[in-house]
Design an enzyme around this catalytic site. Sequence first.
Site, PDB file in Angstrom:
ATOM      1  N   TRP A  83       0.832  -1.261  -0.226  1.00  0.00           N
ATOM      2  CA  TRP A  83      -0.122  -0.074   0.075  1.00  0.00           C
ATOM      3  C   TRP A  83       0.900   1.371   0.024  1.00  0.00           C
ATOM      4  O   TRP A  83       1.464   1.630   1.233  1.00  0.00           O
ATOM      5  CB  TRP A  83      -0.864   0.255   1.380  1.00  0.00           C
ATOM      6  CG  TRP A  83      -1.978  -1.207   1.179  1.00  0.00           C
ATOM      7  CD1 TRP A  83      -3.278  -0.920   0.265  1.00  0.00           C
ATOM      8  CD2 TRP A  83      -1.868  -2.327   1.717  1.00  0.00           C
ATOM      9  NE1 TRP A  83      -3.673  -2.333   0.631  1.00  0.00           N
ATOM     10  CE2 TRP A  83      -3.063  -3.019   1.379  1.00  0.00           C
ATOM     11  CE3 TRP A  83      -0.806  -3.108   2.278  1.00  0.00           C
ATOM     12  CZ2 TRP A  83      -3.197  -4.461   1.864  1.00  0.00           C
ATOM     13  CZ3 TRP A  83      -1.096  -4.295   2.745  1.00  0.00           C
ATOM     14  CH2 TRP A  83      -2.453  -5.059   2.538  1.00  0.00           C
ATOM     15  N   HIS A 141      -7.179   1.563   2.082  1.00  0.00           N
ATOM     16  CA  HIS A 141      -8.128   0.587   1.876  1.00  0.00           C
ATOM     17  C   HIS A 141      -9.087   0.935   2.902  1.00  0.00           C
ATOM     18  O   HIS A 141      -9.283   1.768   3.766  1.00  0.00           O
ATOM     19  CB  HIS A 141      -7.576  -0.780   1.985  1.00  0.00           C
ATOM     20  CG  HIS A 141      -6.967  -1.283   2.954  1.00  0.00           C
ATOM     21  ND1 HIS A 141      -6.167  -2.156   3.005  1.00  0.00           N
ATOM     22  CD2 HIS A 141      -6.542  -0.499   4.063  1.00  0.00           C
ATOM     23  CE1 HIS A 141      -5.529  -2.651   4.299  1.00  0.00           C
ATOM     24  NE2 HIS A 141      -5.627  -1.526   4.814  1.00  0.00           N
ATOM     25  N   ARG A 146      -4.221   6.585  -2.248  1.00  0.00           N
ATOM     26  CA  ARG A 146      -2.650   6.049  -2.623  1.00  0.00           C
ATOM     27  C   ARG A 146      -1.866   6.989  -3.320  1.00  0.00           C
ATOM     28  O   ARG A 146      -2.190   7.741  -4.173  1.00  0.00           O
ATOM     29  CB  ARG A 146      -2.828   4.590  -3.174  1.00  0.00           C
ATOM     30  CG  ARG A 146      -3.697   3.600  -2.696  1.00  0.00           C
ATOM     31  CD  ARG A 146      -3.158   2.217  -2.321  1.00  0.00           C
ATOM     32  NE  ARG A 146      -4.157   1.404  -1.955  1.00  0.00           N
ATOM     33  CZ  ARG A 146      -4.522   0.062  -2.313  1.00  0.00           C
ATOM     34  NH1 ARG A 146      -3.630  -0.416  -3.213  1.00  0.00           N
ATOM     35  NH2 ARG A 146      -5.358  -0.501  -1.824  1.00  0.00           N
ATOM     36  N   GLN A 158     -13.493   1.574  -2.541  1.00  0.00           N
ATOM     37  CA  GLN A 158     -13.565   0.156  -2.080  1.00  0.00           C
ATOM     38  C   GLN A 158     -14.740  -0.131  -1.470  1.00  0.00           C
ATOM     39  O   GLN A 158     -15.144   0.869  -0.690  1.00  0.00           O
ATOM     40  CB  GLN A 158     -12.431  -0.110  -1.128  1.00  0.00           C
ATOM     41  CG  GLN A 158     -11.094  -0.227  -2.081  1.00  0.00           C
ATOM     42  CD  GLN A 158      -9.928  -1.017  -1.124  1.00  0.00           C
ATOM     43  OE1 GLN A 158     -10.260  -1.179   0.133  1.00  0.00           O
ATOM     44  NE2 GLN A 158      -8.700  -1.167  -1.659  1.00  0.00           N
ATOM     45  N   VAL A 179      -5.684 -12.044   6.450  1.00  0.00           N
ATOM     46  CA  VAL A 179      -6.735 -13.255   6.232  1.00  0.00           C
ATOM     47  C   VAL A 179      -5.716 -14.468   6.024  1.00  0.00           C
ATOM     48  O   VAL A 179      -4.425 -14.369   5.686  1.00  0.00           O
ATOM     49  CB  VAL A 179      -7.513 -13.179   4.760  1.00  0.00           C
ATOM     50  CG1 VAL A 179      -8.737 -12.133   5.396  1.00  0.00           C
ATOM     51  CG2 VAL A 179      -6.783 -12.617   3.814  1.00  0.00           C
ATOM     52  N   ALA A 196     -13.533 -12.246   5.223  1.00  0.00           N
ATOM     53  CA  ALA A 196     -13.569 -10.784   4.941  1.00  0.00           C
ATOM     54  C   ALA A 196     -13.159 -10.900   3.135  1.00  0.00           C
ATOM     55  O   ALA A 196     -12.616 -11.706   2.655  1.00  0.00           O
ATOM     56  CB  ALA A 196     -12.532 -10.047   5.552  1.00  0.00           C
TER      57      ALA A 196
END
Length: 357
Positions: free
Chosen positions: A165, A186, A212, A226, A269, A325
């Site tokens: 990122w 995000h 960004r 997003q 995740v 997620a």
Amino acid sequence: MTEPSAQPPTAQSIDEIIRSALAELESLENLEAVDQWRVSYLGRRGSLTAVLRSLSSLEVEERRTIGARANQAKITLEDRLEDRVRHINEDALKRSASRDRLDVTLPGRPALAGRLHPTTKIVREICNVFVAMGFGVVEGPEVEWDHYNFEMLNIPKGHPARDMWNTLWMDYEDPAGEKAMLLRTHTSPMQARVMESREPPIRVVVPGKCYRYEATDATHEWHFYQVEGLAVGEGITFADLKGTLYEFARKMFGEERQIRFRCDYFPFVEPGVDLSIDCFACDGDGDGCRICRDSGWIEILGAGMVHPKVLEGVGYDTGKYTGFAFGMGPERIAMLKYGIDDIRHFYANDLRFLRQF
Ligand code: DAH
């Protein structure tokens, strides 16, 4: 104009007043002149008024006939006065209409109706699909702490994953030196914020703007949207993730869509995946297709089972709760759906583009 006469009125003198009054009236072109005319014949000292006043000096018989004639004269002058005023007004209207070139038969210009921005439309469409599956919609801050944007998502300082990122940092110095501020990269930081504020079961989608530090090109903007999703509860498995996202893909892109999961890495995740749909432009053939670049598959989002460290971070019992997620870019979804070839169109404010939606 006839002067009031001291002589007793006769039929001739009344006719004479009418004749000269009417002749004069016909030549008058404006309302002021007409008013002066009215005063001089019909006003308090007007010549016809003088005649009417002097009727009393006549013999009874004469008074009847001359009086009737004089009254008739008054009615005539009043009627013609009214006609003249109307005529002058109509004339003035016609003149001003032709002078200002006012074409009263020209149809009006339709007022432009506003409409929703294509990003707003697609964000709402995406959220509605999840709302129909029992998800709520929440929003969060665009200026975020490092703590939520990275730390709570299992991306500690110095971790190489931070390179995923490119970040716009705020010029803000916290005395403790800990709380670095940034424009969120995000919408995932809302995972921790939501979990901190309530207990499972949780089902939310989080639409919102992200930023960004990025050079723009056809597929990259430095600001974009997003939609993040989070479901946490007892006994949630990868099968729930698959079923939910499969349903979403079919609702967005058509009932006949196939989906494909592949392993991917996101620090928050485990396991992490990316999800692709079979290309709706070439039906998965991939032959010379611009949309899927010959592969037959189009990647539409990232997802995974919420990492135990993220659950621990907000104090959840990882023996009891699991969750999944996902995160996607609505502009990218709209580009695929409507065949838009450059993400920069969305925010260039060109009405030729915006009017198509
Ligand atoms: N936040 C990720 C990004 O900006 C997208 C994402 C990937 C969100 C996987 C998730 C996820 O919730 O599970 O690239």
